[in-house]
Design a protein around this motif. Structure first.
Motif, PDB file in Angstrom:
ATOM      1  N   TYR A   1       0.815  -1.215   0.000  1.00 10.09           N
ATOM      2  CA  TYR A   1       0.000   0.000   0.000  1.00 10.09           C
ATOM      3  C   TYR A   1       0.849   1.266   0.000  1.00 10.09           C
ATOM      4  O   TYR A   1       0.321   2.383   0.010  1.00 10.09           O
ATOM      5  CB  TYR A   1      -0.972   0.002   1.178  1.00 10.09           C
ATOM      6  CG  TYR A   1      -0.332  -0.232   2.521  1.00 10.09           C
ATOM      7  CD1 TYR A   1      -0.174  -1.522   3.027  1.00 10.09           C
ATOM      8  CD2 TYR A   1       0.119   0.829   3.296  1.00 10.09           C
ATOM      9  CE1 TYR A   1       0.421  -1.738   4.251  1.00 10.09           C
ATOM     10  CE2 TYR A   1       0.709   0.624   4.517  1.00 10.09           C
ATOM     11  CZ  TYR A   1       0.857  -0.666   4.996  1.00 10.09           C
ATOM     12  OH  TYR A   1       1.444  -0.880   6.208  1.00 10.09           O
ATOM     13  N   ASP A   2       2.174   1.097   0.003  1.00 10.26           N
ATOM     14  CA  ASP A   2       3.058   2.260  -0.037  1.00 10.26           C
ATOM     15  C   ASP A   2       4.487   1.753  -0.253  1.00 10.26           C
ATOM     16  O   ASP A   2       4.762   0.556  -0.082  1.00 10.26           O
ATOM     17  CB  ASP A   2       2.964   3.051   1.270  1.00 10.26           C
ATOM     18  CG  ASP A   2       3.407   4.501   1.119  1.00 10.26           C
ATOM     19  OD1 ASP A   2       3.208   5.290   2.055  1.00 10.26           O
ATOM     20  OD2 ASP A   2       3.964   4.856   0.046  1.00 10.26           O
ATOM     21  N   VAL A   3       5.362   2.675  -0.572  1.00 11.26           N
ATOM     22  CA  VAL A   3       6.765   2.299  -0.736  1.00 11.26           C
ATOM     23  C   VAL A   3       7.279   1.638   0.539  1.00 11.26           C
ATOM     24  O   VAL A   3       7.014   2.106   1.643  1.00 11.26           O
ATOM     25  CB  VAL A   3       7.606   3.534  -1.086  1.00 11.26           C
ATOM     26  CG1 VAL A   3       9.082   3.189  -1.138  1.00 11.26           C
ATOM     27  CG2 VAL A   3       7.151   4.124  -2.403  1.00 11.26           C
ATOM     28  N   LYS A   4       7.978   0.542   0.356  1.00 10.16           N
ATOM     29  CA  LYS A   4       8.568  -0.240   1.444  1.00 10.16           C
ATOM     30  C   LYS A   4       7.554  -0.893   2.376  1.00 10.16           C
ATOM     31  O   LYS A   4       7.943  -1.527   3.359  1.00 10.16           O
ATOM     32  CB  LYS A   4       9.555   0.602   2.261  1.00 10.16           C
ATOM     33  CG  LYS A   4      10.758   1.085   1.463  1.00 10.16           C
ATOM     34  CD  LYS A   4      11.809   1.707   2.346  1.00 10.16           C
ATOM     35  CE  LYS A   4      12.943   2.313   1.535  1.00 10.16           C
ATOM     36  NZ  LYS A   4      13.704   1.289   0.796  1.00 10.16           N
TER      37      LYS A   4
ATOM     38  N   LYS B   1      10.338   1.767  -5.051  1.00 11.18           N
ATOM     39  CA  LYS B   1       9.779   2.966  -5.677  1.00 11.18           C
ATOM     40  C   LYS B   1       8.277   2.761  -5.843  1.00 11.18           C
ATOM     41  O   LYS B   1       7.808   1.638  -5.992  1.00 11.18           O
ATOM     42  CB  LYS B   1      10.434   3.220  -7.037  1.00 11.18           C
ATOM     43  CG  LYS B   1      11.906   3.566  -6.958  1.00 11.18           C
ATOM     44  CD  LYS B   1      12.444   3.883  -8.332  1.00 11.18           C
ATOM     45  CE  LYS B   1      13.921   4.281  -8.245  1.00 11.18           C
ATOM     46  NZ  LYS B   1      14.482   4.633  -9.570  1.00 11.18           N
ATOM     47  N   LYS B   2       7.566   3.867  -5.862  1.00 10.57           N
ATOM     48  CA  LYS B   2       6.099   3.783  -5.892  1.00 10.57           C
ATOM     49  C   LYS B   2       5.607   3.039  -7.130  1.00 10.57           C
ATOM     50  O   LYS B   2       4.623   2.311  -7.077  1.00 10.57           O
ATOM     51  CB  LYS B   2       5.510   5.188  -5.856  1.00 10.57           C
ATOM     52  CG  LYS B   2       4.010   5.233  -5.628  1.00 10.57           C
ATOM     53  CD  LYS B   2       3.530   6.661  -5.482  1.00 10.57           C
ATOM     54  CE  LYS B   2       2.057   6.712  -5.129  1.00 10.57           C
ATOM     55  NZ  LYS B   2       1.583   8.113  -4.975  1.00 10.57           N
ATOM     56  N   GLU B   3       6.249   3.214  -8.260  1.00  5.73           N
ATOM     57  CA  GLU B   3       5.741   2.658  -9.503  1.00  5.73           C
ATOM     58  C   GLU B   3       6.150   1.201  -9.748  1.00  5.73           C
ATOM     59  O   GLU B   3       5.659   0.585 -10.680  1.00  5.73           O
ATOM     60  CB  GLU B   3       6.218   3.510 -10.691  1.00  5.73           C
ATOM     61  CG  GLU B   3       7.713   3.465 -10.973  1.00  5.73           C
ATOM     62  CD  GLU B   3       8.511   4.513 -10.197  1.00  5.73           C
ATOM     63  OE1 GLU B   3       7.964   5.066  -9.205  1.00  5.73           O
ATOM     64  OE2 GLU B   3       9.656   4.772 -10.589  1.00  5.73           O
ATOM     65  N   ARG B   4       7.004   0.656  -8.911  1.00  2.00           N
ATOM     66  CA  ARG B   4       7.568  -0.656  -9.196  1.00  2.00           C
ATOM     67  C   ARG B   4       7.355  -1.610  -8.027  1.00  2.00           C
ATOM     68  O   ARG B   4       7.644  -1.276  -6.881  1.00  2.00           O
ATOM     69  CB  ARG B   4       9.062  -0.519  -9.486  1.00  2.00           C
ATOM     70  CG  ARG B   4       9.733  -1.783  -9.984  1.00  2.00           C
ATOM     71  CD  ARG B   4      11.231  -1.506 -10.245  1.00  2.00           C
ATOM     72  NE  ARG B   4      11.406  -0.508 -11.291  1.00  2.00           N
ATOM     73  CZ  ARG B   4      11.509  -0.778 -12.570  1.00  2.00           C
ATOM     74  NH1 ARG B   4      11.482  -2.036 -12.980  1.00  2.00           N
ATOM     75  NH2 ARG B   4      11.681   0.183 -13.452  1.00  2.00           N
ATOM     76  N   PHE B   5       6.897  -2.828  -8.364  1.00  2.00           N
ATOM     77  CA  PHE B   5       6.626  -3.847  -7.340  1.00  2.00           C
ATOM     78  C   PHE B   5       7.164  -5.168  -7.863  1.00  2.00           C
ATOM     79  O   PHE B   5       6.727  -5.647  -8.913  1.00  2.00           O
ATOM     80  CB  PHE B   5       5.120  -3.919  -7.088  1.00  2.00           C
ATOM     81  CG  PHE B   5       4.709  -4.716  -5.879  1.00  2.00           C
ATOM     82  CD1 PHE B   5       3.512  -5.435  -5.883  1.00  2.00           C
ATOM     83  CD2 PHE B   5       5.458  -4.718  -4.714  1.00  2.00           C
ATOM     84  CE1 PHE B   5       3.094  -6.146  -4.764  1.00  2.00           C
ATOM     85  CE2 PHE B   5       5.044  -5.422  -3.593  1.00  2.00           C
ATOM     86  CZ  PHE B   5       3.856  -6.139  -3.627  1.00  2.00           C
ATOM     87  N   SER B   6       8.115  -5.732  -7.151  1.00  2.12           N
ATOM     88  CA  SER B   6       8.785  -6.948  -7.614  1.00  2.12           C
ATOM     89  C   SER B   6       8.369  -8.148  -6.782  1.00  2.12           C
ATOM     90  O   SER B   6       8.233  -8.050  -5.553  1.00  2.12           O
ATOM     91  CB  SER B   6      10.301  -6.769  -7.507  1.00  2.12           C
ATOM     92  OG  SER B   6      10.736  -5.667  -8.266  1.00  2.12           O
ATOM     93  N   LEU B   7       8.177  -9.256  -7.461  1.00  4.62           N
ATOM     94  CA  LEU B   7       7.897 -10.538  -6.798  1.00  4.62           C
ATOM     95  C   LEU B   7       9.139 -11.404  -6.934  1.00  4.62           C
ATOM     96  O   LEU B   7       9.706 -11.521  -8.027  1.00  4.62           O
ATOM     97  CB  LEU B   7       6.699 -11.218  -7.452  1.00  4.62           C
ATOM     98  CG  LEU B   7       6.295 -12.565  -6.882  1.00  4.62           C
ATOM     99  CD1 LEU B   7       5.715 -12.397  -5.470  1.00  4.62           C
ATOM    100  CD2 LEU B   7       5.270 -13.258  -7.782  1.00  4.62           C
TER     101      LEU B   7
END
Lengths: 114, 116
Positions: free
Chosen positions: B50-53, B70-76
């Motif tokens: 729901y937010d950075v980190k 970063k807000k725009e990037r989410f890694s699995l």
């Protein structure tokens, strides 16, 4: 925990015939309900949603769904399907007190035949 | 239009490898999600941010971790891939609830991962 049941895994239908895709959810409180569509080799797209107000909601491509609180259902219908409606359809419910998380049903594959 | 992109459409990895799946959204959405999609099971939530980190476990987090620097990037991340992690992985993003189009999630095209 909430759950969503889509009763039919596959629905074959001829072009121009009517169709109903069934969705039931378990919840004792008010809910927000969604139908998503996934065309072959694509991600999911929102088809329609019920948040409040009129229990009958419509999409721009002729689908409609009716929220029935007493039967805890949100069935999706279309009076006349096209070949291009062939896709997988997912019913989802927003989880209570869980921000923006959704619980999805198992999906129904609609197969429209010429 | 909102755009959610995923780094690969198809990926083949060997058992035990560390696997990274990347997701980027361009609409400044606060929320991001990772799901896996398996026939008959629909979409199951792996992790949510729901937010950075910030991150929360979903329904099936075992064997996975996530990163949101970063807000725009989410890694699995699959720390040590196993054959039972062969699946379609879908990333999604959304605004926080209460704003325009609340709760609507926007999905990427998916990554079909095969672990051999």
């Amino acid at each position: 925990a909430q759950s969503v049941t889509q009763l039919d895994s596959q629905v074959p239908v001829f072009e121009e015939a009517p169709v109903e895709l069934r969705c039931n959810y378990s919840s004792s409180v008010s809910v927000y309900l969604f139908w998503y569509v996934q065309y072959p080799n694509q991600g999911l797209q929102l088809l329609l949603k019920y948040l409040s107000g009129s229990t009958l909601v419509e999409s721009i491509n002729g689908f409609e769904a009716e929220f029935n609180k007493s039967q805890t259902s949100f069935h999706l219908r279309k009076p006349s399907v096209h070949i291009s409606d062939t896709a997988e359809y997912f019913c989802a419910v927003r989880r209570r007190n869980a921000g923006n998380m959704l619980t999805f049903g198992g999906g129904t594959r609609l197969m429209v035949k010429p | 239009d909102v755009k959610v992109t995923q780094s690969s459409r198809y990926l083949v990895k060997r058992t035990g490898e560390k696997v990274f799946l990347e997701c980027v959204q361009d609409m400044d959405h606060e929320n991001m999600f990772w799901y896996r999609q398996d026939p008959g099971l629909g979409l199951r939530l792996i992790y949510f941010s729901y937010d950075v980190k910030m991150k929360e476990k979903g329904d099936i987090p075992e064997g996975y971790s996530v990163s949101r620097e970063k807000k725009e990037r989410f890694s699995l991340i699959l720390e040590s891939a196993s054959t039972n992690q062969t699946s379609m992985y879908l990333c999604a993003s959304s605004l926080i609830s209460g704003q325009i189009s609340p709760y609507e999630q926007y999905f990427g095209p998916g990554t079909r991962l095969t672990v051999t």
